[in-house]
Design a protein around this motif. Structure first.
Motif, PDB file in Angstrom:
ATOM      1  N   TYR A  41       0.838  -1.190   0.000  1.00  0.00           N
ATOM      2  CA  TYR A  41       0.000   0.000   0.000  1.00  0.00           C
ATOM      3  C   TYR A  41       0.872   1.238   0.000  1.00  0.00           C
ATOM      4  O   TYR A  41       2.062   1.179   0.306  1.00  0.00           O
ATOM      5  N   LYS A  42       0.257   2.357  -0.316  1.00  0.00           N
ATOM      6  CA  LYS A  42       0.891   3.666  -0.214  1.00  0.00           C
ATOM      7  C   LYS A  42       0.355   4.300   1.055  1.00  0.00           C
ATOM      8  O   LYS A  42      -0.850   4.515   1.192  1.00  0.00           O
ATOM      9  N   ALA A  43       1.239   4.553   2.022  1.00  0.00           N
ATOM     10  CA  ALA A  43       0.826   5.194   3.269  1.00  0.00           C
ATOM     11  C   ALA A  43       1.157   6.679   3.210  1.00  0.00           C
ATOM     12  O   ALA A  43       2.261   7.060   2.835  1.00  0.00           O
ATOM     13  N   ILE A  44       0.191   7.485   3.573  1.00  0.00           N
ATOM     14  CA  ILE A  44       0.395   8.920   3.705  1.00  0.00           C
ATOM     15  C   ILE A  44       0.252   9.221   5.197  1.00  0.00           C
ATOM     16  O   ILE A  44      -0.853   9.164   5.748  1.00  0.00           O
ATOM     17  N   GLU A  45       1.386   9.478   5.846  1.00  0.00           N
ATOM     18  CA  GLU A  45       1.407   9.727   7.284  1.00  0.00           C
ATOM     19  C   GLU A  45       1.134  11.209   7.520  1.00  0.00           C
ATOM     20  O   GLU A  45       2.018  12.045   7.383  1.00  0.00           O
ATOM     21  N   LEU A  46      -0.114  11.524   7.846  1.00  0.00           N
ATOM     22  CA  LEU A  46      -0.539  12.916   7.931  1.00  0.00           C
ATOM     23  C   LEU A  46       0.186  13.685   9.029  1.00  0.00           C
ATOM     24  O   LEU A  46       0.373  14.901   8.913  1.00  0.00           O
ATOM     25  N   ASP A  47       0.625  12.995  10.081  1.00  0.00           N
ATOM     26  CA  ASP A  47       1.351  13.680  11.149  1.00  0.00           C
ATOM     27  C   ASP A  47       2.792  14.002  10.746  1.00  0.00           C
ATOM     28  O   ASP A  47       3.500  14.686  11.482  1.00  0.00           O
ATOM     29  N   GLN A  48       3.207  13.541   9.569  1.00  0.00           N
ATOM     30  CA  GLN A  48       4.555  13.823   9.087  1.00  0.00           C
ATOM     31  C   GLN A  48       4.558  14.648   7.800  1.00  0.00           C
ATOM     32  O   GLN A  48       5.622  14.969   7.278  1.00  0.00           O
ATOM     33  N   GLU A  49       3.384  14.967   7.288  1.00  0.00           N
ATOM     34  CA  GLU A  49       3.253  15.780   6.081  1.00  0.00           C
ATOM     35  C   GLU A  49       3.075  17.250   6.483  1.00  0.00           C
ATOM     36  O   GLU A  49       2.327  17.544   7.419  1.00  0.00           O
ATOM     37  N   SER A  50       3.734  18.136   5.777  1.00  0.00           N
ATOM     38  CA  SER A  50       3.608  19.563   6.102  1.00  0.00           C
ATOM     39  C   SER A  50       2.173  20.063   5.918  1.00  0.00           C
ATOM     40  O   SER A  50       1.737  20.978   6.603  1.00  0.00           O
ATOM     41  N   ASP A  51       1.428  19.447   5.015  1.00  0.00           N
ATOM     42  CA  ASP A  51       0.037  19.826   4.779  1.00  0.00           C
ATOM     43  C   ASP A  51      -0.935  18.754   5.286  1.00  0.00           C
ATOM     44  O   ASP A  51      -2.052  18.630   4.801  1.00  0.00           O
ATOM     45  N   GLY A  52      -0.512  18.019   6.303  1.00  0.00           N
ATOM     46  CA  GLY A  52      -1.325  16.908   6.822  1.00  0.00           C
ATOM     47  C   GLY A  52      -2.703  17.318   7.300  1.00  0.00           C
ATOM     48  O   GLY A  52      -3.683  16.630   7.039  1.00  0.00           O
ATOM     49  N   SER A  53      -2.812  18.439   7.995  1.00  0.00           N
ATOM     50  CA  SER A  53      -4.130  18.861   8.475  1.00  0.00           C
ATOM     51  C   SER A  53      -5.039  19.266   7.319  1.00  0.00           C
ATOM     52  O   SER A  53      -6.249  19.002   7.355  1.00  0.00           O
ATOM     53  N   GLU A  54      -4.456  19.867   6.284  1.00  0.00           N
ATOM     54  CA  GLU A  54      -5.253  20.218   5.107  1.00  0.00           C
ATOM     55  C   GLU A  54      -5.725  18.964   4.372  1.00  0.00           C
ATOM     56  O   GLU A  54      -6.851  18.912   3.886  1.00  0.00           O
ATOM     57  N   ILE A  55      -4.841  17.966   4.294  1.00  0.00           N
ATOM     58  CA  ILE A  55      -5.220  16.702   3.653  1.00  0.00           C
ATOM     59  C   ILE A  55      -6.345  16.036   4.440  1.00  0.00           C
ATOM     60  O   ILE A  55      -7.314  15.549   3.861  1.00  0.00           O
ATOM     61  N   GLN A  56      -6.235  16.017   5.773  1.00  0.00           N
ATOM     62  CA  GLN A  56      -7.288  15.389   6.577  1.00  0.00           C
ATOM     63  C   GLN A  56      -8.615  16.127   6.410  1.00  0.00           C
ATOM     64  O   GLN A  56      -9.668  15.501   6.321  1.00  0.00           O
ATOM     65  N   SER A  57      -8.572  17.451   6.330  1.00  0.00           N
ATOM     66  CA  SER A  57      -9.797  18.223   6.092  1.00  0.00           C
ATOM     67  C   SER A  57     -10.385  17.910   4.720  1.00  0.00           C
ATOM     68  O   SER A  57     -11.604  17.783   4.573  1.00  0.00           O
ATOM     69  N   ALA A  58      -9.527  17.772   3.714  1.00  0.00           N
ATOM     70  CA  ALA A  58      -9.992  17.431   2.369  1.00  0.00           C
ATOM     71  C   ALA A  58     -10.622  16.042   2.347  1.00  0.00           C
ATOM     72  O   ALA A  58     -11.649  15.826   1.693  1.00  0.00           O
ATOM     73  N   LEU A  59     -10.019  15.096   3.064  1.00  0.00           N
ATOM     74  CA  LEU A  59     -10.592  13.746   3.162  1.00  0.00           C
ATOM     75  C   LEU A  59     -11.971  13.789   3.804  1.00  0.00           C
ATOM     76  O   LEU A  59     -12.906  13.123   3.337  1.00  0.00           O
ATOM     77  N   ALA A  60     -12.109  14.561   4.867  1.00  0.00           N
ATOM     78  CA  ALA A  60     -13.402  14.670   5.548  1.00  0.00           C
ATOM     79  C   ALA A  60     -14.448  15.283   4.624  1.00  0.00           C
ATOM     80  O   ALA A  60     -15.596  14.824   4.586  1.00  0.00           O
ATOM     81  N   GLU A  61     -14.049  16.289   3.874  1.00  0.00           N
ATOM     82  CA  GLU A  61     -14.968  16.929   2.920  1.00  0.00           C
ATOM     83  C   GLU A  61     -15.407  15.940   1.841  1.00  0.00           C
ATOM     84  O   GLU A  61     -16.582  15.871   1.484  1.00  0.00           O
ATOM     85  N   TRP A  62     -14.457  15.157   1.318  1.00  0.00           N
ATOM     86  CA  TRP A  62     -14.723  14.235   0.212  1.00  0.00           C
ATOM     87  C   TRP A  62     -15.498  12.998   0.649  1.00  0.00           C
ATOM     88  O   TRP A  62     -16.413  12.551  -0.039  1.00  0.00           O
ATOM     89  N   THR A  63     -15.113  12.435   1.803  1.00  0.00           N
ATOM     90  CA  THR A  63     -15.664  11.141   2.211  1.00  0.00           C
ATOM     91  C   THR A  63     -16.679  11.227   3.340  1.00  0.00           C
ATOM     92  O   THR A  63     -17.405  10.271   3.581  1.00  0.00           O
ATOM     93  N   GLY A  64     -16.678  12.332   4.074  1.00  0.00           N
ATOM     94  CA  GLY A  64     -17.530  12.446   5.253  1.00  0.00           C
ATOM     95  C   GLY A  64     -16.924  11.779   6.479  1.00  0.00           C
ATOM     96  O   GLY A  64     -17.515  11.786   7.545  1.00  0.00           O
ATOM     97  N   GLN A  65     -15.747  11.217   6.344  1.00  0.00           N
ATOM     98  CA  GLN A  65     -15.072  10.531   7.444  1.00  0.00           C
ATOM     99  C   GLN A  65     -14.022  11.452   8.043  1.00  0.00           C
ATOM    100  O   GLN A  65     -13.161  11.959   7.337  1.00  0.00           O
ATOM    101  N   HIS A  66     -14.072  11.622   9.355  1.00  0.00           N
ATOM    102  CA  HIS A  66     -13.148  12.522  10.042  1.00  0.00           C
ATOM    103  C   HIS A  66     -12.037  11.777  10.777  1.00  0.00           C
ATOM    104  O   HIS A  66     -11.160  12.413  11.348  1.00  0.00           O
ATOM    105  N   THR A  67     -12.079  10.463  10.780  1.00  0.00           N
ATOM    106  CA  THR A  67     -11.129   9.662  11.557  1.00  0.00           C
ATOM    107  C   THR A  67     -10.092   9.001  10.661  1.00  0.00           C
ATOM    108  O   THR A  67     -10.257   8.908   9.454  1.00  0.00           O
TER     109      THR A  67
END
Length: 89
Positions: A41-67
């Motif tokens: 798999y391709k892992a995207i470690e949001l706690d190690q990405e400079s834009d991790g919080s933006e990516i997590q917000s985008a995921l929540a917007e797209w999927t409705g999942q916040h976790t």
């Protein structure tokens, strides 16, 4: 911008796991894919990405999942550890 990055990652990798490096649920899902299923798999470690919080917000917007973890297989949103997976096309 982050949503475009997320969609590009999902469309260009067979399995993508958006994760936090030390989240026990994320670690468990990643181990499941590699050790039990033999799937890379391709892992995207949001706690190690400079834009991790933006990516997590985008995921929540797209999927409705916040976790996390937030798992995609073959471009389909599978969910997280609490999801009941339905892989029927």
């Amino acid at each position: 911008m982050a949503l475009g990055k997320v969609k590009e990652l999902v469309s260009s990798n067979p399995v993508v796991i958006f994760s936090n490096k030390f989240c026990p649920y994320c670690v468990c899902v990643k181990q499941l894919f590699v050790l039990k299923l033999g799937v890379q798999y391709k892992a995207i470690e949001l706690d190690q990405e400079s834009d991790g919080s933006e990516i997590q917000s985008a995921l929540a917007e797209w999927t409705g999942q916040h976790t996390l973890p937030n798992v995609f297989v073959g471009g389909y949103h599978i969910g997280d550890c609490d999801s009941k997976f339905d892989l029927t096309p």
